[in-house]
Design an enzyme around this catalytic site. Structure first.
Site, mmCIF file in Angstrom:
data_model
loop_
_atom_site.group_PDB
_atom_site.id
_atom_site.type_symbol
_atom_site.label_atom_id
_atom_site.label_comp_id
_atom_site.label_asym_id
_atom_site.label_seq_id
_atom_site.Cartn_x
_atom_site.Cartn_y
_atom_site.Cartn_z
ATOM 1 N N CYS A 55 1.232 -1.822 22.674
ATOM 2 C CA CYS A 55 0.764 -2.049 21.044
ATOM 3 C C CYS A 55 -0.408 -0.949 20.925
ATOM 4 O O CYS A 55 -0.196 -0.183 19.854
ATOM 5 C CB CYS A 55 0.211 -3.056 20.947
ATOM 6 S SG CYS A 55 -1.256 -3.897 21.873
ATOM 7 N N HIS A 103 -5.072 -2.631 15.545
ATOM 8 C CA HIS A 103 -5.621 -1.568 16.463
ATOM 9 C C HIS A 103 -6.067 -0.674 15.733
ATOM 10 O O HIS A 103 -4.997 0.367 15.285
ATOM 11 C CB HIS A 103 -4.513 -1.485 17.808
ATOM 12 C CG HIS A 103 -4.324 -2.353 18.823
ATOM 13 N ND1 HIS A 103 -5.183 -3.710 18.665
ATOM 14 C CD2 HIS A 103 -3.577 -2.637 19.648
ATOM 15 C CE1 HIS A 103 -4.694 -4.612 19.471
ATOM 16 N NE2 HIS A 103 -3.883 -3.817 20.231
#
Lengths: 358, 358, 358, 358
Positions: C154, C249
């Site tokens: 990710c 993120h």
């Protein structure tokens, strides 16, 4: 499509109105107004760096010119009514809202200024839709071309509809002790200081306990002789607290009934089956099921449940016997949707369908 | 110096004990025990990457070898009593604590396992210091060389002492409705999932409401015929919630008195003046002033007030009339100090000064 | 409709798959598998009290019986391929995924176990859609009836597509220094301890920096002779940090180009115009615009931008000259959508449209 | 005891000064000044409901009358120098600080206004204590009876001392890329909006990157001919981000050395052994060990390490090779102590011991 305006359009609740009204089937935003320092800018410019929603500013609103909210003349011809999301003191808000109503631009308000004005209805459409009947009296007495209608405080939404559902079925509530855990978005911009809400609880929100205790009496009241006669048969004690949650007011509620006490099963059934006028009229912002009851022990939770049914449903859970009163439970509602902009829109939808807004 | 041990020494409360006992005037940590998987390692190694306090591990404890807590024989000769901070199920905890007491190593416990064992005192030294008198009965009946003493649940600390201060002055409390906003550190490691406690409230903590409602009856009870006779004259309803706060349990409390009702001024004076045996004995962990009352509207707050008087005082605020009961207020105490390790140490200090620990 | 399964269906990523696949135009969830302790329960029961999404469990999945993921035979006949969201160690994951592929149930995996297996493609459909060509080789060599395909970590998603967009236009990147601020949901259940992520940053995530530095070479590589030949021409240094954010993120990125350096305007234009195969094929989960560039100084922000284009777009901002390298900017992507379940679904859509999944 | 004043005494940094100066061995707060709206109130009154520290307001300061900071005449006779923690724009701050210095009340400032004034030293006592030598020049040229001395920006403290420790040992640094994760307390009251800092990162802090990049050149510079000649041999790129942390700025740092490169062991040894003039002079606010290096992978963390050595030490960890530059590591310092009030006090202590303050 009815052209609508938003006064206080650049604030937190104003932004939420603009987002929620995008693609609304009845209303189209054509007028945005705010404080003089935003006046003259495009809406996009005015909120630059301060747009707080993850959704984009609706394209049609971006380019609208922000007007000075104090200058009612700017609104004329542009919108048939306004949503008021102004953040000013009570007296100035009253005057401002009055000036719009007088000029024929009705006001569907989020502000608390007019909540206890006798001839102004404080609507929760599932509960007191019939209170709209004082509007004609209001316009006549004041010789206004428009009218003012308000909604109650966001903190009330976590328990007022569930309590009404029981009262309506004949189970009168005598006393309630409530403790809220309220989200920071309820404070508007800048009211809570950022550091305060990291790793902390603030056990005080100015004026909030009074609102939570007094507003239900008006909501549950009756219209008689062009005035709202309060029903103050429920004694309420509210402890209001601010917690580090972005959206969603949670409340713990202990309830004492009068002579007639429902069983736990009856209560849950009454909640699950509760429907009212907004559902019957199929209003766009009406939740399909106004009250959602969760069986899991650890629900409702703000992050999981605040957005239930577009943020318009109340989520409940943990109904259980109370060692002191009869029952206790947990309630949750979205403070900036059901408790603010979404609630205002539902009020406007009701008023529109009943012919008050054209 | 009395050599002491800590069982459950690597957990969150165990770590707090180790920190708080550094430089203690009576007690010195000489024995640390935990689960078999930590056994054999140095304490420093055993908590590597898991030491959760900003203060360093005390130098003397770093190099102690962690023993298997299940093996009582390891403790013999190393310590004269242990603080129990084990995190196991109730039955295994009981057995384990019994095994230590039987072998002459008394147990000052944080665990809930023995809280309702009839001949085990549940101490809040400011309130029921005289309950230590059942200890000799406990040892005799069970034919033990040591004894077990427990402390109540952390959630109780935010209101039990303030209520006791009023009851002691003759103002009997009849009913209380409490709603807590509890810190995540109370959950121990891993019990709450991290994502749950960002932007959220969890309106449920397993077993916590029962503890908050039942434990006061034992604490306020009397010792008769070697048993603790509960005083269940106060009906309590507790709503227990977890909020995104690291340390410090906050509670909102509505109180109904019996026939004799104090004035607001009397209550505040009783709180401010409250002192008891730990203060008279000048125990090292006794707060100078067990109850601190704040005049500001927005206090107590966990981040500002949890550390008051080394985390051992209860902070109160917002005493005001309750529209439903007589009064309401906000209480706050540090859950891992007063409500856990600090409370255990204060119990041990009382027991030491009264000659039960040598 | 192609029947699909999810192994690791009760975990955090598994739940996200189940939500995102509701009403998918190609795929329908018919098989859910997890660890033996969930096996035999209905899906609803298996996640009771642990369903972490605000959306309800899709009605069709609620009643599916959870199977033991280790028993491939249960999957046969129920689904034509599985999404793998298992949370096990590397070796067991490899074996498990191999066993499914061998039996003809292809595996579209989120797990890192097979990311560096030479004949397993690691797909970002906007970048290396052509890597699917090693699949036939994989099946042939291993004599499998199905195949395995993986997605990258990710953390890579916040910069890999923007960098590729520039490289594709001839602006080769030589060196990058990246610092990430990653969300807690990336950790799966229980991996981060709750207290750690209140008022804190953890400057370490095990294995994450290595993944962030090595995976781009495979993604940007070429298929030659049935193997993926890595392109390790970009030197990457990644600092990976965990911050108190639920989803999304964020990364700060400094970039040094080779001989050919784009202007700031060229870069922004390349990003805004970037489209690739998923957009051309109009895959359901393909973002309309894979890279969104924000002009405001204070964007992207995880709370405002993670959900851009269903959580599948990368949001960028603050492109400016770097006093040390050539340019620097901020990147953001949704770690559990683009970086996990959504990315897996996009891979499956590509594979389906290219005829690999039936 | 030297009588001191604080201008900007009611703000966040002002409050921290007042707390930290309680019981200071050299200085005693006798004068507090703030904006005109606080003037005339007691300090206790002026900060009522806005005192943000868990420690009580020092008894002696509570009753001091707050003066209007703009009126220098009020300070005369009450204090021999002031700490400046005013929050105004640059030009007004300069004028204000000049007016105090002119009147003989020297100014030890936190404000950035004078940081690049050529004859004003910007002190980090461990690094450039000798820069105090321009003070006499400053007073002479300006014909002032007092002087002005400043401290650098809080973000610089996480890396400047560690870098200096290496440079001093002959390992010249050529280039650095830094990414910060800064606490909300750095923003002062109200600058960050509360909602922004729940579940979010803001990748921008106005002016912060410039300060982080330019200030080191002055700090590391040399005094020649009564001016500070900058040493701009290190190229710095700083990405500055705000994260949901209360106190403590964390930074990730990649460093490229010149020709002479130290080994990892050398670096750690240089850091652990680093001591300088404040330690030798045993200044009260000097940390015993200015640089603390942690061996654990997951340190430093703001919550665990910001208070190291009274909040005056820099905590480092994770020194490892950088795939792009030579080394990389994580740095952390307390932004409102070392990076603000504590840093100012250390400067004053140095100046006092060197005879500049009487």
């Amino acid at each position: 499509m009815i052209p609508v305006g938003i006064i206080g359009a650049t604030g937190m609740v104003g932004q939420k109105y603009i987002h929620l009204l995008e693609n609304h089937p009845y209303f189209e935003v054509r007028y945005v107004a705010a404080s003089p320092k935003s006046a003259g800018k495009s809406y996009e410019e005015a909120v630059k760096g301060r747009w707080h929603l993850s959704q984009d500013i609706p394209a049609k609103v971006k380019s609208l010119t922000v007007e000075d909210a104090n200058d009612v003349s700017k609104a004329k011809g542009k919108c048939s009514f306004v949503f008021s999301a102004v953040e000013m003191d009570k007296e100035r808000t009253k005057e401002l809202e009055n000036s719009y109503a007088q000029e024929g631009i009705s006001v569907v308000s989020n502000n608390s200024a007019h909540r206890f004005t006798e001839d102004v209805p404080m609507l929760v459409p599932e509960i007191n839709h019939d209170h709209v009947s004082i509007i004609s009296e209001q316009m006549k007495q004041r010789n206004w071309k428009g009218f003012i209608c308000v909604k109650p405080n966001c903190s009330v939404q976590s328990y007022i509809t569930p309590i009404y559902a029981l009262e309506k079925a004949g189970f009168k509530v005598k006393r309630m002790i409530i403790s809220t855990m309220q989200a920071v978005s309820g404070a508007g911009f800048n009211t809570v200081e950022d550091m305060d809400m990291q790793d902390n609880v603030i056990p005080f929100i100015g004026g909030e306990e009074e609102k939570s205790e007094y507003e239900p009496a008006k909501i549950l009241g009756k219209i008689e002789d062009g005035k709202c006669v309060h029903d103050d048969s429920i004694k309420i004690s509210a402890h209001c607290n601010r917690v580090p949650v972005i959206d969603g007011h949670t409340a713990t509620i202990s309830v004492e009934f009068g002579e007639k006490k429902p069983s736990k099963e009856e209560i849950i059934a009454l909640w699950k089956d509760f429907k009212s006028v907004p559902q019957e009229m199929d209003l766009p912002f009406a939740p399909k099921q106004p009250i959602i009851y969760h069986d899991e022990d650890n629900r409702p939770q703000p992050r999981l449940d605040r957005d239930a049914d577009k943020g318009m449903a109340v989520s409940l859970g943990r109904l259980r016997e109370c060692p002191v009163f009869d029952y206790r439970f947990v309630g949750l509602s979205h403070n900036t949707i059901r408790g603010a902009a979404g609630g205002g829109i539902l009020n406007a939808e009701l008023l529109y369908k009943k012919g008050f807004l054209k």
